[in-house]
Scaffold this motif. Structure first.
Motif, mmCIF file in Angstrom:
data_model
loop_
_atom_site.group_PDB
_atom_site.id
_atom_site.type_symbol
_atom_site.label_atom_id
_atom_site.label_comp_id
_atom_site.label_asym_id
_atom_site.label_seq_id
_atom_site.Cartn_x
_atom_site.Cartn_y
_atom_site.Cartn_z
ATOM 1 N N UNK A 4 0.993 -1.407 0.178
ATOM 2 C CA UNK A 4 -0.066 -0.038 0.102
ATOM 3 C C UNK A 4 0.821 0.985 0.082
ATOM 4 N N UNK A 5 0.749 2.405 -0.899
ATOM 5 C CA UNK A 5 1.240 3.197 -0.633
ATOM 6 C C UNK A 5 0.779 4.465 -0.398
ATOM 7 N N UNK A 6 0.728 5.239 0.911
ATOM 8 C CA UNK A 6 -0.272 6.812 1.763
ATOM 9 C C UNK A 6 0.819 7.214 1.240
ATOM 10 N N UNK A 7 -0.188 8.794 0.795
ATOM 11 C CA UNK A 7 0.249 10.281 0.641
ATOM 12 C C UNK A 7 -0.448 10.490 2.132
ATOM 13 N N UNK A 8 0.314 11.093 2.715
ATOM 14 C CA UNK A 8 -0.322 11.625 3.698
ATOM 15 C C UNK A 8 0.696 13.415 3.376
ATOM 16 N N UNK A 9 0.345 14.556 4.450
ATOM 17 C CA UNK A 9 0.646 16.030 4.247
ATOM 18 C C UNK A 9 -0.497 16.291 4.486
ATOM 19 N N UNK A 52 5.824 5.565 1.944
ATOM 20 C CA UNK A 52 4.929 6.016 2.702
ATOM 21 C C UNK A 52 5.171 7.443 1.607
ATOM 22 N N UNK A 53 4.329 8.583 1.013
ATOM 23 C CA UNK A 53 5.177 9.770 0.405
ATOM 24 C C UNK A 53 3.875 10.758 1.037
ATOM 25 N N UNK A 82 9.359 8.647 1.522
ATOM 26 C CA UNK A 82 9.396 9.651 0.369
ATOM 27 C C UNK A 82 9.630 10.483 1.133
ATOM 28 N N UNK A 83 10.157 12.079 0.565
ATOM 29 C CA UNK A 83 9.458 12.695 1.883
ATOM 30 C C UNK A 83 9.470 14.244 0.722
#
Ligand SMILES: Cc1cc2nc3c(=O)[nH]c(=O)nc-3n(C[C@H](O)[C@H](O)[C@H](O)COP(=O)(O)O)c2cc1C
Length: 255
Positions: A4-9, A52-53, A82-83
């Protein structure tokens, strides 16, 4: 193989979300989203096979405090990350390093980092319309490199990003948004405000001590009633535009 890829922002005016999503789209077809402005609980827990992005805007050279607080609720388990620190063409100072170190402390392994440019949310004449086509192309190219890197993990080391610890002290921003007479008291601003600076009963008033000038209330107002106003703003804007309008380019750091 990533599960799973998560975009957290945290993205009061939307450019950090756009940046993070552009990176994600260069790596995966689908991902889950966690908007730290809207979502307070529960925070996701990611495993070693997830990605995590994470993105944060730069406020006075640092990560906004509610963003950092909420990120501390997100947990990883040697999860690659990745940040992106997204800034308004002045400087990102220690924000990218702060984001990297914060996430490393939460169980993430930062494999790549971006310092990306976006329209300045207080002074929108600076870097107007960014991220633009060229920024998006560069972000996509960066995402392609990240995808390759993810295939060859584990690899030792960490990307060496710009920044100094101890981080620069976050200078308070004296400019605060206010509402004009077109405010209908709908309460959208009070609902989105991450610091509780707007009383839903009196949304035309802003608690200046609590307000971090993030601009979420400006973006959320359906009447466009909220804005930075007044002579102090006009003077600050003229000086800022003069000093920081020369185009800067994004920077990328990989393992
Ligand atoms: C309170 C505040 C402080 C800011 N400080 C900086 C800064 O130190 N350096 C900079 O280049 N941009 C700064 N900016 C501009 C934002 O980093 C930039 O507009 C960013 O794209 C906002 O992200 P968002 O669209 O996700 O809200 C600041 C913006 C705000 C609201």
């Amino acid at each position: 193989m990533i599960k799973n890829t998560w975009c957290i922002y945290f993205s009061p005016s939307g450019t950090t979300k756009k940046t993070v999503n552009q990176i994600a789209a260069g790596i995966q077809k689908e991902w889950q989203e966690c908007d730290l402005l809207a979502q307070r609980e529960p925070m996701p827990e990611l495993g070693p096979d997830d990605l995590l992005i994470a993105g944060a805007p730069v406020f006075a050279g640092r990560i906004p405090s509610p963003c950092a607080e909420r990120l501390r609720g997100v947990r990883g388990d040697k999860t690659p990350a990745i940040i992106a620190a997204v800034y308004g063409n002045r400087d990102y100072d220690d924000a990218l390093l702060e984001l990297q170190e914060l996430l490393e402390g939460q169980g993430f392994r930062v494999i790549a980092a971006a310092a990306a440019i976006a329209q300045h949310s207080i002074f929108p004449d600076v870097a107007a319309g960014r991220p633009d086509e060229e920024d998006l192309r560069q972000l996509q190219n960066f995402a392609g490199k990240c995808a390759k890197l993810l295939e060859s993990l584990p690899q030792p080391g960490r990307p060496s990003v710009k920044g100094h610890a101890p981080y620069r002290a976050p200078a308070p921003v004296p400019l605060k948004p206010s509402a004009d007479r077109s405010c209908t008291r709908c309460g959208a601003c009070a609902k989105i405000c991450p610091t509780g600076a707007i009383d839903p009963r009196y949304p035309q008033e802003t608690d200046k001590e609590r307000c971090i000038s993030c601009t979420a209330c400006i973006a959320a107002c359906p009447q466009h009633a909220r804005a930075f106003r007044g002579p102090a703003y006009k003077i600050a804007k003229a000086g800022f535009v003069k000093k920081f309008s020369a185009r800067k380019e994004p920077e990328f750091f990989l393992l």
